[in-house]
Design a protein around this motif. Sequence first.
Motif, mmCIF file in Angstrom:
data_model
loop_
_atom_site.group_PDB
_atom_site.id
_atom_site.type_symbol
_atom_site.label_atom_id
_atom_site.label_comp_id
_atom_site.label_asym_id
_atom_site.label_seq_id
_atom_site.Cartn_x
_atom_site.Cartn_y
_atom_site.Cartn_z
ATOM 1 N N ASN A 178 0.818 -1.217 0.000
ATOM 2 C CA ASN A 178 0.000 0.000 0.000
ATOM 3 C C ASN A 178 0.851 1.266 0.000
ATOM 4 O O ASN A 178 0.464 2.288 -0.576
ATOM 5 N N GLU A 181 4.344 3.759 -3.969
ATOM 6 C CA GLU A 181 3.687 4.608 -4.969
ATOM 7 C C GLU A 181 4.774 5.364 -5.736
ATOM 8 O O GLU A 181 5.925 5.430 -5.300
ATOM 9 N N GLU A 225 0.220 -3.789 -10.181
ATOM 10 C CA GLU A 225 1.000 -2.944 -9.272
ATOM 11 C C GLU A 225 2.229 -2.339 -9.956
ATOM 12 O O GLU A 225 2.577 -1.184 -9.713
ATOM 13 N N GLU A 228 1.181 0.551 -12.163
ATOM 14 C CA GLU A 228 0.631 1.678 -11.413
ATOM 15 C C GLU A 228 1.657 2.345 -10.513
ATOM 16 O O GLU A 228 1.709 3.586 -10.438
ATOM 17 N N LYS A 229 2.495 1.547 -9.851
ATOM 18 C CA LYS A 229 3.321 2.057 -8.762
ATOM 19 C C LYS A 229 4.793 2.254 -9.111
ATOM 20 O O LYS A 229 5.470 3.077 -8.495
#
Length: 331
Positions: A178, A181, A225, A228-229
């Motif tokens: 989580n 990023e 992931e 996106e990250k």
Amino acid sequence: MSKKPIVGITMGDGAGVGPEIIIKSLQHQHLYEQAHPIVIGDASRLVKANDILGNKVKIVRLKDTDAFDATEYGTVHCLDLHLLPEDLPFGKVSAEAGNAAFHYLKKAIELANQQKISAICTAPLNKEALHKGGHQYPGHTEILAELTGTADFSMMLSSPKLKVIHVTTHVGLLDAINMIEPERVLRVIKLAHDTLSKSGVAAPKIGVCGINPHAGENGLFGYGEEEEKIIPAIERAQGDGINVEGPLPADTLFFRAQRGDFDIVVAMYHDQGHGPIKVLGLESGVNITVGLPIIRTSVDHGTAFDIAGKGIADEGSMLEALRQAIELAPK
């Protein structure tokens, strides 16, 4: 300040192997030829460790910083904070030892900020003891960051064949995913680039791990992931002229890095980066906090309560941590 750097060695958890590996390390004469080592801890605990090891050195208690640049081989000089009870047992979690470990580090940071020491080298602390002692930090790194007012920092592990820097460290795996990023990944890539560039590596080659097996394999594993990250951070870093590649499968990236294809690996979470370094040898791994205004290195192992107080702990990682602290310290 002396021409030789003054390295402050924090004793860590006094119930662990820290006192022993400090005594063992400071029996190596070459350290005194290169630096003035000063222990920040409890002198009585060092005396106990010295007794266990057969009275190898003389323990000298210091009450102030005046004698920091007058250390000599055959002695271990200790800025004695006198925080531990005399009957503290080895090998057991203790609130007193956890609290003392925090204050050793706090004192070392104060001395570094005052330029009375050139670098900090930390012996291991125990996180459970630290918490019992009233200090709710995940570890050394977060204490150093808070007490120096540092926002952008990361843990770098270094061994002769491999360097690894982490996007996340002391959090659970779900929390780590989580927390990952693009901005965070980009900051760590830049820290890796800047750290190696300052150490003399021209255009350091940086490999970035994926999160999922096979770095997601184009969406086959995970929920996108990597796309996106991680990928946006890599593209921005490449746009800034940084020599970075990824996301790459972790199971092959570390092999390629220790072979020489990359100067450093960006790991996404704690065990992804720690495992390969420790497989290469606990005795050669060093923990370096990058991004701080002061130099800090550390052993890459824990308090080893199972062997603490027996005189058998290996000092190899502490020696390597001291070597890198001396090398990085301002002269």
